[in-house]
Design a protein around this motif. Structure first.
Motif, PDB file in Angstrom:
ATOM      1  N   LEU A  35      -8.913 -43.551 -78.408  1.00  0.00           N
ATOM      2  CA  LEU A  35      -7.889 -43.723 -77.387  1.00  0.00           C
ATOM      3  C   LEU A  35      -7.151 -45.205 -77.744  1.00  0.00           C
ATOM      4  O   LEU A  35      -7.775 -46.295 -77.586  1.00  0.00           O
ATOM      5  N   LYS A  36      -6.123 -45.205 -78.438  1.00  0.00           N
ATOM      6  CA  LYS A  36      -5.584 -46.296 -78.873  1.00  0.00           C
ATOM      7  C   LYS A  36      -4.779 -46.964 -78.126  1.00  0.00           C
ATOM      8  O   LYS A  36      -5.069 -48.381 -77.873  1.00  0.00           O
ATOM      9  N   THR A  37      -3.662 -46.639 -77.416  1.00  0.00           N
ATOM     10  CA  THR A  37      -3.096 -47.524 -76.276  1.00  0.00           C
ATOM     11  C   THR A  37      -2.718 -46.725 -75.408  1.00  0.00           C
ATOM     12  O   THR A  37      -2.898 -45.483 -75.129  1.00  0.00           O
ATOM     13  N   VAL A  38      -2.344 -47.455 -74.192  1.00  0.00           N
ATOM     14  CA  VAL A  38      -1.885 -46.828 -72.988  1.00  0.00           C
ATOM     15  C   VAL A  38      -0.839 -47.484 -72.205  1.00  0.00           C
ATOM     16  O   VAL A  38      -0.524 -48.845 -72.579  1.00  0.00           O
ATOM     17  N   LYS A  39       0.179 -46.997 -71.504  1.00  0.00           N
ATOM     18  CA  LYS A  39       1.147 -47.732 -70.725  1.00  0.00           C
ATOM     19  C   LYS A  39       0.659 -48.141 -69.405  1.00  0.00           C
ATOM     20  O   LYS A  39       0.144 -47.375 -68.597  1.00  0.00           O
ATOM     21  N   VAL A  40       1.161 -49.227 -69.195  1.00  0.00           N
ATOM     22  CA  VAL A  40       0.632 -49.797 -67.697  1.00  0.00           C
ATOM     23  C   VAL A  40       1.879 -50.491 -67.081  1.00  0.00           C
ATOM     24  O   VAL A  40       2.843 -50.965 -67.863  1.00  0.00           O
ATOM     25  N   TYR A  41       2.010 -50.628 -65.873  1.00  0.00           N
ATOM     26  CA  TYR A  41       2.791 -51.347 -65.111  1.00  0.00           C
ATOM     27  C   TYR A  41       2.239 -52.771 -64.464  1.00  0.00           C
ATOM     28  O   TYR A  41       1.352 -52.414 -63.422  1.00  0.00           O
ATOM     29  N   ALA A  42       2.710 -53.702 -64.412  1.00  0.00           N
ATOM     30  CA  ALA A  42       2.317 -54.939 -63.929  1.00  0.00           C
ATOM     31  C   ALA A  42       3.035 -55.760 -63.020  1.00  0.00           C
ATOM     32  O   ALA A  42       4.280 -55.931 -63.441  1.00  0.00           O
ATOM     33  N   ASP A  43       2.563 -56.000 -61.938  1.00  0.00           N
ATOM     34  CA  ASP A  43       3.521 -57.009 -61.125  1.00  0.00           C
ATOM     35  C   ASP A  43       3.180 -58.423 -61.315  1.00  0.00           C
ATOM     36  O   ASP A  43       3.940 -59.479 -61.022  1.00  0.00           O
ATOM     37  N   GLU A  44       1.993 -58.790 -61.771  1.00  0.00           N
ATOM     38  CA  GLU A  44       1.689 -60.011 -62.313  1.00  0.00           C
ATOM     39  C   GLU A  44       0.957 -60.238 -63.581  1.00  0.00           C
ATOM     40  O   GLU A  44       0.536 -59.184 -64.303  1.00  0.00           O
ATOM     41  N   THR A  45       1.212 -61.209 -64.256  1.00  0.00           N
ATOM     42  CA  THR A  45       0.485 -61.734 -65.541  1.00  0.00           C
ATOM     43  C   THR A  45      -1.178 -62.026 -65.451  1.00  0.00           C
ATOM     44  O   THR A  45      -1.533 -62.191 -64.332  1.00  0.00           O
ATOM     45  N   GLY A  46      -1.887 -61.967 -66.362  1.00  0.00           N
ATOM     46  CA  GLY A  46      -3.183 -62.229 -66.165  1.00  0.00           C
ATOM     47  C   GLY A  46      -4.161 -61.341 -66.749  1.00  0.00           C
ATOM     48  O   GLY A  46      -3.674 -60.205 -67.150  1.00  0.00           O
ATOM     49  N   ASN A  47      -5.612 -61.526 -66.838  1.00  0.00           N
ATOM     50  CA  ASN A  47      -6.669 -60.618 -67.288  1.00  0.00           C
ATOM     51  C   ASN A  47      -6.729 -59.275 -66.624  1.00  0.00           C
ATOM     52  O   ASN A  47      -6.831 -59.410 -65.068  1.00  0.00           O
ATOM     53  N   ARG A  48      -6.821 -58.214 -67.122  1.00  0.00           N
ATOM     54  CA  ARG A  48      -7.474 -56.967 -66.547  1.00  0.00           C
ATOM     55  C   ARG A  48      -8.727 -56.481 -67.461  1.00  0.00           C
ATOM     56  O   ARG A  48      -8.717 -56.688 -68.566  1.00  0.00           O
ATOM     57  N   PHE A  49      -9.654 -56.120 -66.269  1.00  0.00           N
ATOM     58  CA  PHE A  49     -10.954 -55.500 -66.924  1.00  0.00           C
ATOM     59  C   PHE A  49     -11.007 -54.094 -66.853  1.00  0.00           C
ATOM     60  O   PHE A  49     -10.919 -53.446 -65.755  1.00  0.00           O
ATOM     61  N   ILE A  50     -10.924 -53.437 -67.925  1.00  0.00           N
ATOM     62  CA  ILE A  50     -10.770 -52.044 -68.281  1.00  0.00           C
ATOM     63  C   ILE A  50     -12.312 -51.503 -68.880  1.00  0.00           C
ATOM     64  O   ILE A  50     -12.674 -51.996 -69.753  1.00  0.00           O
ATOM     65  N   ARG A  51     -12.710 -50.882 -67.835  1.00  0.00           N
ATOM     66  CA  ARG A  51     -14.057 -50.288 -68.525  1.00  0.00           C
ATOM     67  C   ARG A  51     -14.251 -48.800 -68.872  1.00  0.00           C
ATOM     68  O   ARG A  51     -13.440 -48.055 -67.958  1.00  0.00           O
TER      69      ARG A  51
END
Length: 198
Positions: A95-111
């Protein structure tokens, strides 16, 4: 692929290697200098070697590129963390990449979790802009059922609360089955966070 163990050339020469197997619309060849590891030296059906002065082995692989999942925000949306998408894998994938939509900048923890909810790996992704964007995961996932891709912490991402469209399937490769709420309940009403899997 059929293998060719030896080819004799004059020292200090180059060799044009060619893959003659047919490929589909979503497939491409990759040539390697080690057994299918590291970065490929070419991604076409032919490969012109550098000048060869000793016995050298090259390795050929045929890989497939697919996309799966909702491609965009449609209908109503909200933001949250703690939810996941559950999916099954029928042949090993990256799984190389995914598309996301963010209202804020900053770190996301994806498990990435297994079917029992145990963590396989975690990626910390620093999102530096708002809106639609692609993020890199590069997750190697073997055959198995009940995997979960979860936003476990950090800033929130957008989820779709209408038209989730489950299941999302690439035949013989994988299927995104349902959502998992932050409370751990199955749902086909919400599509969480990660779209347009590649």
């Amino acid at each position: 692929f059929p293998s060719h163990d030896k080819a004799s050339i004059c020292g200090g020469s180059r060799v044009l290697l060619e893959a003659t197997s047919s490929i589909g619309a979503n497939e491409r060849f990759q040539w390697f200098t080690a057994p299918l590891t590291g970065n490929p030296v070419s991604e076409t059906n032919t490969f012109l070697t550098p000048t060869l002065t000793q016995n050298t082995t090259y390795y050929l692989s045929k890989i497939s590129n697919y996309k799966v999942g909702k491609t965009a925000i449609t209908g109503n949306s909200t933001t949250s963390t703690g939810a996941a998408l559950q999916f099954n894998v029928f042949q090993p994938i990256v799984l190389k990449t995914v598309k996301v939509y963010a209202d804020e900048t900053g770190n996301r923890f994806i498990r990435l979790l297994d079917s029992d909810g145990n963590q396989i790996t975690q990626k910390i992704v620093n999102i530096t802009q708002t809106g639609e964007q692609r993020i890199t995961l590069n997750l190697s996932i073997p055959v198995g059922n009940g995997y979960r891709l979860e936003l476990s912490g950090g800033k929130e991402l957008k989820q779709t609360t209408t038209q989730p469209g489950f299941p999302h399937t690439v035949s013989g490769v994988m299927t995104i089955v349902r959502g998992i709420t932050p409370a751990g309940n199955n749902t086909t009403l919400n599509y969480y966070y990660v779209r347009d899997w590649e």
